[in-house]
Design a protein around this motif. Sequence first.
Motif, PDB file in Angstrom:
ATOM      1  N   CYS A  50       0.844  -1.200   0.000  1.00 12.64           N
ATOM      2  CA  CYS A  50       0.000   0.000   0.000  1.00 12.64           C
ATOM      3  C   CYS A  50       0.878   1.249   0.000  1.00 12.64           C
ATOM      4  O   CYS A  50       1.758   1.389   0.853  1.00 12.64           O
ATOM      5  CB  CYS A  50      -0.918  -0.013   1.223  1.00 12.64           C
ATOM      6  SG  CYS A  50      -1.946   1.464   1.354  1.00 12.64           S
ATOM      7  N   CYS A  53      -0.238   3.437   3.508  1.00 10.73           N
ATOM      8  CA  CYS A  53       0.165   3.027   4.862  1.00 10.73           C
ATOM      9  C   CYS A  53       1.327   2.045   4.880  1.00 10.73           C
ATOM     10  O   CYS A  53       1.863   1.730   5.946  1.00 10.73           O
ATOM     11  CB  CYS A  53      -1.033   2.447   5.621  1.00 10.73           C
ATOM     12  SG  CYS A  53      -1.526   0.791   5.092  1.00 10.73           S
ATOM     13  N   CYS A  64      -6.120  -2.072  -0.010  1.00 10.82           N
ATOM     14  CA  CYS A  64      -5.482  -2.294   1.284  1.00 10.82           C
ATOM     15  C   CYS A  64      -6.554  -2.594   2.337  1.00 10.82           C
ATOM     16  O   CYS A  64      -7.522  -1.853   2.476  1.00 10.82           O
ATOM     17  CB  CYS A  64      -4.686  -1.057   1.687  1.00 10.82           C
ATOM     18  SG  CYS A  64      -3.921  -1.206   3.302  1.00 10.82           S
ATOM     19  N   GLU A  66      -6.097  -2.401   5.459  1.00 11.82           N
ATOM     20  CA  GLU A  66      -5.888  -1.533   6.622  1.00 11.82           C
ATOM     21  C   GLU A  66      -6.479  -0.142   6.424  1.00 11.82           C
ATOM     22  O   GLU A  66      -7.087   0.411   7.336  1.00 11.82           O
ATOM     23  CB  GLU A  66      -4.387  -1.421   6.926  1.00 11.82           C
ATOM     24  CG  GLU A  66      -3.744  -2.745   7.307  1.00 11.82           C
ATOM     25  CD  GLU A  66      -4.350  -3.358   8.564  1.00 11.82           C
ATOM     26  OE1 GLU A  66      -4.591  -2.619   9.532  1.00 11.82           O
ATOM     27  OE2 GLU A  66      -4.584  -4.583   8.557  1.00 11.82           O
ATOM     28  N   CYS A  67      -6.269   0.444   5.246  1.00  8.36           N
ATOM     29  CA  CYS A  67      -6.728   1.832   5.034  1.00  8.36           C
ATOM     30  C   CYS A  67      -7.644   1.976   3.824  1.00  8.36           C
ATOM     31  O   CYS A  67      -8.056   3.091   3.503  1.00  8.36           O
ATOM     32  CB  CYS A  67      -5.529   2.774   4.920  1.00  8.36           C
ATOM     33  SG  CYS A  67      -4.593   2.597   3.385  1.00  8.36           S
TER      34      CYS A  67
HETATM   35 ZN   LIG Z   1      -2.979   0.950   3.402  1.00  4.98          ZN
END
Ligand SMILES: [Zn+2]
Length: 156
Positions: A50, A53, A64, A66-67
């Motif tokens: 990513c 992040c 991603c 996560e984000c």
């Molecule tokens: Zn990310």
Amino acid sequence: MSFKESILKSTELGYFEGQVPVKYQYTLGIAGDRFFTTVMEKGDFIASECSECGTKTIYPLIYCEECFSPVEKFVSVGLEGELYSFTGCYSDFQGNRYSEAHLIGMIRFKGVKGGIIHRLKIEKGHLAMGLKVKAVLKPRKERIGGVDDILHFEMA
Ligand SMILES: [Zn+2]
């Protein structure tokens, strides 16, 4: 009995014996296709990275986790990883018994989220979480861009 009826007494329960043949196909998706094409053509594993992040993921993703940013960068992680978990399988999907356990492990790669679950060719006495392992691939001309291009993982 229809789906709207309910069973009020256990003596009303019944069952049918038989088998339901289940076959399926699982599509690789954009990032999965890129992963297995890289295995086939270059003999390497890639992770998505990513740009927002920095999270690296294997199998690679196009978003991603996560984000939620779109991911367009893919980086080599090599064929060596670490055994994260393992087990023995004693029968196939159809219930046919193997003559001996097939060892399966989850392999993780340093700094990368996720992992690869695949066959292990390691003596049981050497199995341990954290064991350094490496993938053994089919010869280049026999690879077709699928999970079986990876023969197994063995001790590094
Ligand atoms: Zn990310």
